[in-house]
Design an enzyme around this catalytic site. Structure first.
Site, PDB file in Angstrom:
ATOM      1  N   ASP A 145      46.638  44.100  42.774  1.00  0.00           N
ATOM      2  CA  ASP A 145      46.005  45.273  43.381  1.00  0.00           C
ATOM      3  C   ASP A 145      46.232  46.557  42.589  1.00  0.00           C
ATOM      4  OD1 ASP A 145      48.740  45.316  43.940  1.00  0.00           O
ATOM      5  OD2 ASP A 145      48.417  46.674  45.623  1.00  0.00           O
ATOM      6  N   TYR A 239      51.304  50.455  34.473  1.00  0.00           N
ATOM      7  CA  TYR A 239      52.415  49.621  33.986  1.00  0.00           C
ATOM      8  C   TYR A 239      52.651  49.759  32.482  1.00  0.00           C
ATOM      9  CZ  TYR A 239      53.264  47.361  38.457  1.00  0.00           C
ATOM     10  OH  TYR A 239      53.615  47.118  39.761  1.00  0.00           O
TER      11      TYR A 239
HETATM   12  C1  G6P Z   1      51.743  47.163  42.736  1.00  0.00           C
HETATM   13  C2  G6P Z   1      51.594  45.922  41.918  1.00  0.00           C
HETATM   14  C3  G6P Z   1      52.243  44.763  42.595  1.00  0.00           C
HETATM   15  C4  G6P Z   1      53.685  45.101  42.910  1.00  0.00           C
HETATM   16  C5  G6P Z   1      53.765  46.353  43.739  1.00  0.00           C
HETATM   17  C6  G6P Z   1      55.213  46.755  43.917  1.00  0.00           C
HETATM   18  O1  G6P Z   1      50.987  47.078  43.897  1.00  0.00           O
HETATM   19  O2  G6P Z   1      50.277  45.565  41.650  1.00  0.00           O
HETATM   20  O3  G6P Z   1      52.187  43.666  41.725  1.00  0.00           O
HETATM   21  O4  G6P Z   1      54.290  44.044  43.633  1.00  0.00           O
HETATM   22  O5  G6P Z   1      53.101  47.388  43.083  1.00  0.00           O
HETATM   23  O6  G6P Z   1      55.295  47.811  44.780  1.00  0.00           O
HETATM   24  P1  G6P Z   1      56.688  48.256  45.390  1.00  0.00           P
HETATM   25  O7  G6P Z   1      56.296  49.325  46.311  1.00  0.00           O
HETATM   26  O8  G6P Z   1      57.290  47.030  46.048  1.00  0.00           O
HETATM   27  O9  G6P Z   1      57.516  48.720  44.221  1.00  0.00           O
HETATM   28 MN    MN Z   2      50.342  43.537  40.571  1.00  0.00          MN
END
Ligand code: G6P
Ligand code: MN
Length: 416
Positions: A145, A239
Site C-alpha cells: 500500500d 523507502y
Molecule cells: C507501509 C508499507 C507496509 C508497512 C507499513 C508499516 O504501509 O507499505 O509494507 O508494513 O508501512 O507501517 P508501520 O506504521 O507499522 O510502521
Molecule cells: Mn509495503
C-alpha cells in the site's frame, strides 16, 4: 458491500489469544454493515480455508518483538534499522519465506481451486521472490500500500481525489520510482516534482491518517525532498531514503526506541485499549481505526480479480521483459491491469543506468537471501547482508548477521 457481496468472513490466526481479543470488535464492525454475513473465527486451517474464494494474507512472523530486533540490531552497528529494508528486512525475510510457502500449500489444499491469495505480508519484495521461486504456479498476488499512500499524499498536494490519479512506476517493492503522474489524463509530473523537491510528500493541509501520521512517518514523507531535489528524473518511493540517505536515517534514529516501540506504544495500544473499552460495555468509536489506504486497496484489488474489472494498480509481478534491461526473473513492482486471470503487466521499456544499477544490486540481495533460506547457506546470507547498499563492509555485515542468528534462533532455517 453492494459492490462486493460476501457470504462469509473468516478470521484465521495461529495466535489464538490475540485473535480472540480482536474478534468481537471485528464482529461488531461486520454487524454494523450486515446481519447476514456469516462470521467465523478459527485457528484451524481447514476451517479457515475450505471453499474460500479469497485469502487476504498478512503474517508477521515473530510479531512486533522481532520487528524490534530487526530494527535495533543493525542500529547497534551503525546501520539502518528498518523492518523491510537493509539487514532488518533480510532477517524478516528469512523468518517469513518458509511460513509463506506453507500458507500457500494450506490454501491450495482446502480453498476453492480458483481462490486468490492477495498478500500484504512483508518483506513483500522477498516474499514475492520466494513464493514465485518455491510455488511458481500459486495463485498469489503480492501487493503493497505504500505507493497508494504516497498517491493519497500527492492527491492532497494537488487537491484532488487519489482515484483520479494514474501513475507510471517501476522498481522492486519498497524500492521504486513514479515516472509519470496523470490527473484525469493531464500530466502533473513536473508540478509534483517541484513540490516534492521543496516539501517532500508533505501536503500543506494534511488530513489525518491513522497509519502514517506518527512523527517518524512524517519525517519519512518529508525526506523525499532530499532525494527529489538531487535527482530530477522521477518521484521516489519514500523507502528510497533507507538506501540513498542511510547515514541521515541512522543519525535521526534512536537505537533504544525504534518504530516497533512507537507502534507497540501507539497504534497497537490504542487498538487494544479500545477493544478493552468495547468489551467493558463502553461506547467506542471504531471508525477511528479505519484510517489508511491499506484496507481499501486490498479490496479494490480483490474486486478487480473477482469481476475482471481490469483496473490498473501497482502490483508485484515477474519482470519477464516488462523492464527490458532488468533480469527477467526479477519480481518487479509495476502497473498491471488486474483481470480474473491475474495481473496483465504494462511494458515499461528500458530504464536509465542509475536506477538500473540500484535495482540490480537490491534484486541480487533479495535473490541471495532466498538462496540462503532454501540452501541453508550462511555464506549466501552473508553475501546478501554484504551486498545491501545499507551496509558499509563485510565485517559489519558479519557482525549484524551473527547477532541476528542468535536473535532469530526460534524462527530462521539453520544456516551452515
Ligand atoms: C507501509 C508499507 C507496509 C508497512 C507499513 C508499516 O504501509 O507499505 O509494507 O508494513 O508501512 O507501517 P508501520 O506504521 O507499522 O510502521
Ligand atoms: Mn509495503
Amino acid at each position: 458491500l453492494a459492490d462486493f457481496p460476501l457470504a462469509e468472513i473468516r478470521l484465521y490466526d495461529i495466535d489464538e489469544a490475540r485473535q480472540n481479543t480482536i474478534a468481537p470488535v471485528v464482529e461488531k464492525v461486520i454487524r454494523d454493515h450486515s446481519q447476514s454475513i456469516k462470521f467465523t473465527v478459527t485457528t484451524c486451517p481447514e476451517t479457515a480455508f475450505s471453499g474460500a474464494h479469497f485469502v487476504f494474507a498478512q503474517m508477521r512472523v515473530g510479531q512486533y518483538k522481532m520487528r524490534e530486533q530487526d530494527e535495533k540490531i543493525p542500529l547497534r552497528h551503525g546501520v539502518v534499522g528498518q523492518e523491510t529494508c537493509g539487514p532488518g528486512g533480510l532477517a524478516y525475510g528469512l523468518r517469513t519465506i518458509l511460513p509463506m510457502a506453507e500458507l500457500i500449500d494450506l490454501v491450495e489444499r482446502y480453498a476453492d481451486p480458483k481462490a486468490w491469495i492477495v498478500n500484504y505480508s512483508n518483506p513483500a519484495a522477498i516474499v514475492a521472490k520466494a513464493t514465485f521461486r518455491l510455488r511458481p504456479k500459486a495463485r498469489i498476488l503480492n501487493i503493497c500500500d505504500m505507493p497508494v499512500a504516497i498517491e493519497r499524499n500527492m492527491a492532497e498536494i494537488l487537491e484532488c481525489d487519489r482515484h483520479d490519479l494514474e501513475v507510471d512506476y517501476f522498481g522492486l517493492n519498497h524500492f521504486g520510482w513514479f515516472t509519470k503522474v496523470r490527473l484525469n489524463g493531464e500530466d502533473v509530473t513536473e508540478k509534483l516534482k517541484s513540490y516534492v523537491a521543496e516539501h517532500g510528500y508533505m501536503p500543506q493541509n494534511a488530513k489525518s491518517d491513522v497509519l502514517h501520521s506518527d512523527p517518524s512517518w512524517l519525517h519519512t514523507y518529508a525526506n523525499a525532498k532530499n532525494i527529489c531535489s538531487a535527482f530530477h528524473d522521477y518521484l521516489p518511493n519514500t523507502y528510497m531514503q533507507y538506501y540513498l540517505l542511510g547515514d541521515e536515517v541512522v543519525k535521526s534514529s534512536d537505537p533504544n526506541h525504534t518504530r516497533a516501540n512507537e507502534v507497540m506504544e501507539g497504534r497497537e495500544k490504542r487498538i487494544f485499549d479500545a477493544v478493552a473499552d468495547y468489551r467493558a460495555g463502553k461506547d467506542v468509536d471504531l471508525t477511528k481505526f479505519f484510517g489508511g489506504v491499506h484496507g481499501e486497496f486490498i479490496v479494490d484489488v480483490a474486486m478487480s480479480l473477482a469481476f475482471d474489472l481490469r483496473k490498473r494498480y501497482l502490483v508485484m509481478v515477474e519482470n519477464n521483459g516488462a523492464v527490458e534491461n532488468l533480469p527477467s526473473d526479477a519480481m518487479v513492482e509495476i502497473p498491471a491491469y488486474i483481470t480474473d486471470r491475474g495481473p496483465e503487466p504494462v511494458r515499461v521499456g528500458e530504464i536509465p543506468t542509475f536506477y538500473k544499477g540500484l535495482i540490480e544490486q537490491q534484486e541480487a540481495v533479495e535473490k541471495l537471501i532466498v538462496d540462503a533460506a532454501v540452501e541453508h547457506s550462511y555464506e549466501k546470507a552473508l553475501m546478501a547482508f554484504t551486498l545491501s547498499k545499507t551496509v558499509p563492509s563485510l565485517l559489519v555485515a558479519k557482525k549484524i548477521l551473527d547477532d541476528m542468528i542468535v536473535a532469530n534462533k526460534a524462527y530462521w532455517p539453520e544456516l551452515h
